[in-house]
Structure formats: C-alpha cells, structure tokens
Motif scaffolding. Structure first.
Motif, PDB file in Angstrom:
ATOM      1  N   ARG A 248      31.801  24.171  34.305  1.00 54.76           N
ATOM      2  CA  ARG A 248      32.717  23.226  34.942  1.00 54.76           C
ATOM      3  C   ARG A 248      33.066  23.682  36.356  1.00 54.76           C
ATOM      4  O   ARG A 248      33.323  22.869  37.231  1.00 54.76           O
ATOM      5  N   PHE A 249      33.153  24.993  36.559  1.00 56.08           N
ATOM      6  CA  PHE A 249      33.354  25.590  37.884  1.00 56.08           C
ATOM      7  C   PHE A 249      34.592  25.041  38.590  1.00 56.08           C
ATOM      8  O   PHE A 249      34.577  24.830  39.813  1.00 56.08           O
ATOM      9  N   ASP A 250      35.674  24.816  37.854  1.00 56.89           N
ATOM     10  CA  ASP A 250      36.898  24.335  38.476  1.00 56.89           C
ATOM     11  C   ASP A 250      37.498  25.421  39.361  1.00 56.89           C
ATOM     12  O   ASP A 250      37.857  26.495  38.881  1.00 56.89           O
ATOM     13  N   GLY A 251      37.582  25.155  40.645  1.00 49.43           N
ATOM     14  CA  GLY A 251      38.101  26.119  41.594  1.00 49.43           C
ATOM     15  C   GLY A 251      37.053  27.017  42.213  1.00 49.43           C
ATOM     16  O   GLY A 251      37.276  27.629  43.245  1.00 49.43           O
ATOM     17  N   VAL A 252      35.883  27.113  41.566  1.00 48.01           N
ATOM     18  CA  VAL A 252      34.819  28.027  42.024  1.00 48.01           C
ATOM     19  C   VAL A 252      35.435  29.385  42.368  1.00 48.01           C
ATOM     20  O   VAL A 252      35.362  29.871  43.496  1.00 48.01           O
ATOM     21  N   HIS A 253      36.090  29.984  41.374  1.00 47.36           N
ATOM     22  CA  HIS A 253      36.774  31.256  41.576  1.00 47.36           C
ATOM     23  C   HIS A 253      35.787  32.429  41.576  1.00 47.36           C
ATOM     24  O   HIS A 253      34.555  32.232  41.500  1.00 47.36           O
ATOM     25  N   LEU A 254      36.311  33.641  41.648  1.00 49.88           N
ATOM     26  CA  LEU A 254      35.455  34.828  41.780  1.00 49.88           C
ATOM     27  C   LEU A 254      34.477  34.975  40.620  1.00 49.88           C
ATOM     28  O   LEU A 254      33.338  35.415  40.813  1.00 49.88           O
ATOM     29  N   GLY A 255      34.892  34.611  39.400  1.00 51.48           N
ATOM     30  CA  GLY A 255      33.965  34.672  38.269  1.00 51.48           C
ATOM     31  C   GLY A 255      32.841  33.663  38.407  1.00 51.48           C
ATOM     32  O   GLY A 255      31.671  33.977  38.147  1.00 51.48           O
ATOM     33  N   HIS A 256      33.184  32.445  38.809  1.00 49.69           N
ATOM     34  CA  HIS A 256      32.148  31.434  39.060  1.00 49.69           C
ATOM     35  C   HIS A 256      31.198  31.883  40.167  1.00 49.69           C
ATOM     36  O   HIS A 256      29.973  31.691  40.067  1.00 49.69           O
ATOM     37  N   GLN A 257      31.774  32.459  41.207  1.00 50.88           N
ATOM     38  CA  GLN A 257      30.946  32.905  42.330  1.00 50.88           C
ATOM     39  C   GLN A 257      29.945  33.971  41.884  1.00 50.88           C
ATOM     40  O   GLN A 257      28.776  33.951  42.291  1.00 50.88           O
ATOM     41  N   GLN A 258      30.396  34.903  41.044  1.00 54.58           N
ATOM     42  CA  GLN A 258      29.498  35.934  40.534  1.00 54.58           C
ATOM     43  C   GLN A 258      28.355  35.307  39.738  1.00 54.58           C
ATOM     44  O   GLN A 258      27.184  35.705  39.866  1.00 54.58           O
ATOM     45  N   LEU A 259      28.675  34.301  38.947  1.00 55.16           N
ATOM     46  CA  LEU A 259      27.671  33.634  38.111  1.00 55.16           C
ATOM     47  C   LEU A 259      26.645  32.894  38.970  1.00 55.16           C
ATOM     48  O   LEU A 259      25.426  32.994  38.745  1.00 55.16           O
ATOM     49  N   ILE A 260      27.121  32.172  39.974  1.00 54.18           N
ATOM     50  CA  ILE A 260      26.200  31.422  40.840  1.00 54.18           C
ATOM     51  C   ILE A 260      25.368  32.372  41.693  1.00 54.18           C
ATOM     52  O   ILE A 260      24.162  32.160  41.877  1.00 54.18           O
ATOM     53  N   ARG A 261      25.993  33.433  42.203  1.00 53.60           N
ATOM     54  CA  ARG A 261      25.224  34.424  42.993  1.00 53.60           C
ATOM     55  C   ARG A 261      24.135  35.065  42.146  1.00 53.60           C
ATOM     56  O   ARG A 261      23.013  35.289  42.618  1.00 53.60           O
TER      57      ARG A 261
ATOM     58  N   VAL B 115      18.230  33.598  28.179  1.00 54.66           N
ATOM     59  CA  VAL B 115      19.658  33.386  28.412  1.00 54.66           C
ATOM     60  C   VAL B 115      20.299  34.701  28.843  1.00 54.66           C
ATOM     61  O   VAL B 115      20.115  35.738  28.194  1.00 54.66           O
ATOM     62  N   GLY B 116      21.067  34.630  29.933  1.00 48.70           N
ATOM     63  CA  GLY B 116      21.860  35.768  30.383  1.00 48.70           C
ATOM     64  C   GLY B 116      23.327  35.397  30.377  1.00 48.70           C
ATOM     65  O   GLY B 116      23.685  34.279  30.736  1.00 48.70           O
ATOM     66  N   ALA B 117      24.181  36.322  29.931  1.00 49.85           N
ATOM     67  CA  ALA B 117      25.622  36.065  29.881  1.00 49.85           C
ATOM     68  C   ALA B 117      26.361  37.157  30.636  1.00 49.85           C
ATOM     69  O   ALA B 117      26.099  38.349  30.441  1.00 49.85           O
ATOM     70  N   LEU B 118      27.273  36.740  31.495  1.00 51.47           N
ATOM     71  CA  LEU B 118      28.071  37.693  32.264  1.00 51.47           C
ATOM     72  C   LEU B 118      29.459  37.828  31.661  1.00 51.47           C
ATOM     73  O   LEU B 118      30.064  36.837  31.233  1.00 51.47           O
ATOM     74  N   SER B 119      29.956  39.059  31.644  1.00 49.80           N
ATOM     75  CA  SER B 119      31.330  39.291  31.206  1.00 49.80           C
ATOM     76  C   SER B 119      32.294  38.691  32.215  1.00 49.80           C
ATOM     77  O   SER B 119      31.948  38.452  33.375  1.00 49.80           O
ATOM     78  N   LYS B 120      33.532  38.456  31.780  1.00 47.18           N
ATOM     79  CA  LYS B 120      34.534  37.888  32.683  1.00 47.18           C
ATOM     80  C   LYS B 120      34.773  38.803  33.878  1.00 47.18           C
ATOM     81  O   LYS B 120      34.886  40.023  33.733  1.00 47.18           O
ATOM     82  N   TYR B 121      34.831  38.206  35.034  1.00 42.30           N
ATOM     83  CA  TYR B 121      35.144  38.950  36.258  1.00 42.30           C
ATOM     84  C   TYR B 121      36.624  39.339  36.202  1.00 42.30           C
ATOM     85  O   TYR B 121      37.475  38.541  35.806  1.00 42.30           O
ATOM     86  N   LYS B 122      36.933  40.559  36.598  1.00 44.58           N
ATOM     87  CA  LYS B 122      38.310  41.029  36.527  1.00 44.58           C
ATOM     88  C   LYS B 122      38.813  41.461  37.904  1.00 44.58           C
ATOM     89  O   LYS B 122      38.064  42.024  38.707  1.00 44.58           O
ATOM     90  N   VAL B 123      40.072  41.205  38.152  1.00 40.59           N
ATOM     91  CA  VAL B 123      40.771  41.680  39.345  1.00 40.59           C
ATOM     92  C   VAL B 123      41.975  42.481  38.863  1.00 40.59           C
ATOM     93  O   VAL B 123      42.809  41.960  38.119  1.00 40.59           O
ATOM     94  N   ALA B 124      42.036  43.758  39.245  1.00 39.50           N
ATOM     95  CA  ALA B 124      43.099  44.658  38.789  1.00 39.50           C
ATOM     96  C   ALA B 124      43.179  44.680  37.267  1.00 39.50           C
ATOM     97  O   ALA B 124      44.266  44.737  36.682  1.00 39.50           O
TER      98      ALA B 124
END
Length: 310
Positions: A22-35, A148-157
């Motif tokens: 859904r990429f709502d906000g295209v936050h840092l986790g979404h960015q990591q996935l698209i990159r 299929v590749g799955a990324l763990s949730k991106y974390k900040v602090a």
C-alpha cells in the motif's frame, strides 16, 4: 519511471523484480523495500516494478471508516519516483479484486509481468481474508516461477516504523517525530482557495489550502513550514491548522502564511512541509492580541528556519 493504471496482460515483456504494498506515506521501511527491489533488478539486469492500489484498500475493506492517509496519490507517486523504479503500477482495488484469492491475484500479476522475484515486508499478506502470507506466497512462487524475499521491519531508535505509528504522531501534532520515521518532513498538498480574507485584513495574508479529506491533518495548532509553489519556488511559512476560534470559526482549515513573499496563489497547487510545531491553537481576547502573537510566531519561525538552513 513509467506509470501504468492497471495490470494489463502483457504490460511488460522484460523479466521483473517486483515489490507490492500500500506504501501509505512511503516511509523509511517502504523506501528500504523499494530500494532493495531496484537494486536487485539492476544487479540481475531486470525491470524494477512497484505495485500499489487506488483507491487505498481500506476504502473498500472498511468503507465506513475514515482513511486518514499519510499521503494523497500525487504525493505517493512523487516519493516513489525519487526511488527510481522503472515502473509504477497503480492498480484498481475493487470489491471484485477484494474477493480474489492470493493465487488468483498472482495470476493477474504474472499475466501482466514476467515476475522473477517479489520483495515484501515481513507482515505482508494478500488475497481474500489475507490468506496469501509469505509462506503461501512462497508456495505460489514455486508454482509460478518466482522467488520471494521478505524484509524485517525498519527500525528507528529500536522502534519499528509503520504507517499507523506515523499517523498517531501526526494526529498528536508531533510532526518532527513523524518526519523522523518518514525520512523527510510530513507534507500536505492541495489547491489554494479563497477564504474570508481576514488574514490579509490583519496584515498576515494566508493561502487557504484545500486538502483531500482522505489525508490526515496534524493536530490543531501553529507550525513552522516550507511551502513549495507550482513555479518551483520554496518559501518559508507559518501554517495554522484549526477553526480560528478568535473569529468564532467552526470549519477546520489549513492556512499558510508565506514569509517575505507576495503574489497570487489562488487556484494553484501548493505543497506544505511541516518542520516543527510552535503552539496550540487558542482563542485570543482581541484581534490585537492575535496579531501580536502571530508576530511572535513569525519571529520564532524565522529563527528556527535559520537553524534549518545552516
């Protein structure tokens, strides 16, 4: 980046690395996935593609609930474009699509794109009843010829980044906290419409920005902002969100006062980035008291923006 508005059979002929969400906000986790998707495609000499939906699936799945999105479609497209995938597919999400199984929807994707890899987040699920989780997606991959590749949730602090967490911060007025998880300032965009002209009468003309009702607004208050004009010009601003209680207002509005700028913005698009919250909205006992407070707001914003520009 090319944009397609449907999963048309034969949409692409080149082997593809795809990410779905859904990429709502295209936050840092979404960015990591698209990159990751873009990098894998380049390494394999394949097409990189992003698949998302319009309207947002919640509009179909929970039609009685307000969406409160972090970004409208234009903002989503702009942020995805910056990550440089070859193709963005904005597929329709309808009641009929809602009822498809994961296998049926994947068959639509495969008919449109020769997918060789799919990258998703660790909590991804698709299809009727969300039955298409990652193990099921892997089964389908073995049948249909993709990995299929799955990324763990991106974390900040140490805190996982999610659209719901960012939404909570925006609703609380913590735009700087939201920006830290988005990887850029939270922004609203819309068309400048005519208001009642009171700002101009008291010496602080404002651009009344008509924002989509589907997009979440920060808590009522006064914010330090940057405004992006249709001309490409970037202007410092102080933005009020609220009902203007000093004037007995009742309708919630977004009004941006552009600092050291004059001109006509009516009927033009305006994008406003929120950098910091200055104060709550409150009712003043007189217009003079309001004007004096706005002067203090402007001075404080100029000092803060000076810090931001260094």
């Amino acid at each position: 980046m090319q944009i397609a508005r449907d999963l048309t059979p034969g949409l692409a002929s080149r082997a593809t690395v795809l990410t779905i969400g859904r990429f709502d906000g295209v936050h840092l986790g979404h960015q990591q996935l698209i990159r990751t998707t873009v990098e894998r495609a380049r390494a394999l000499d394949m097409l990189s593609a992003v698949l998302t939906w319009e309207p947002h699936p919640r509009a179909v799945l929970q039609p009685d609930q307000p969406l409160q999105l972090l970004s409208d479609l234009d903002e989503k497209i702009e942020q995805i474009r910056r990550l440089e995938p070859d193709l963005l597919i904005i597929a329709p999400f309808t009641p009929a699509i809602r009822n498809l199984t994961a296998a049926e929807y994947m068959a639509l994707i495969i008919a449109a794109l020769p997918v060789r890899e799919i990258w998703v987040g660790e909590d991804f699920a698709m299809g009727r009843g969300r039955e298409g989780d990652i193990p099921r997606l892997m089964e389908l991959g073995r049948e249909m010829g993709f990995a299929v590749g799955a990324l763990s949730k991106y974390k900040v602090a140490g805190i996982p980044v999610s659209s719901s967490r960012i939404r909570e911060l925006v609703l609380a007025g913590n735009v700087s906290g939201a920006s830290a998880l988005l990887g850029r300032p939270f922004a609203l965009r819309g068309i400048v419409t005519r208001g009642d002209g009171r700002g101009r009468l008291i010496g602080f003309p404002t651009a009344n920005v008509r924002v989509s009702r589907e997009v979440v607004l920060p808590a009522n208050g006064v914010y330090v902002c940057r405004a992006y004009l249709a001309t490409g010009e970037v202007v410092s601003a102080v933005t009020n969100i609220g009902i203007r209680p000093t004037f007995d207002g009742s309708q919630r509005v977004v009004e941006a006062h552009l600092l050291n700028w004059e001109g006509d913005l009516y009927d033009q698009p305006l994008r406003v980035e929120f950098l910091m919250r200055l104060r709550d909205e409150r009712k003043f006992s007189s217009v003079d008291d309001l004007v004096n407070q706005i002067k203090r707001d402007v001075a404080e914003a100029q000092a803060i923006l000076g810090e931001h520009s260094r």
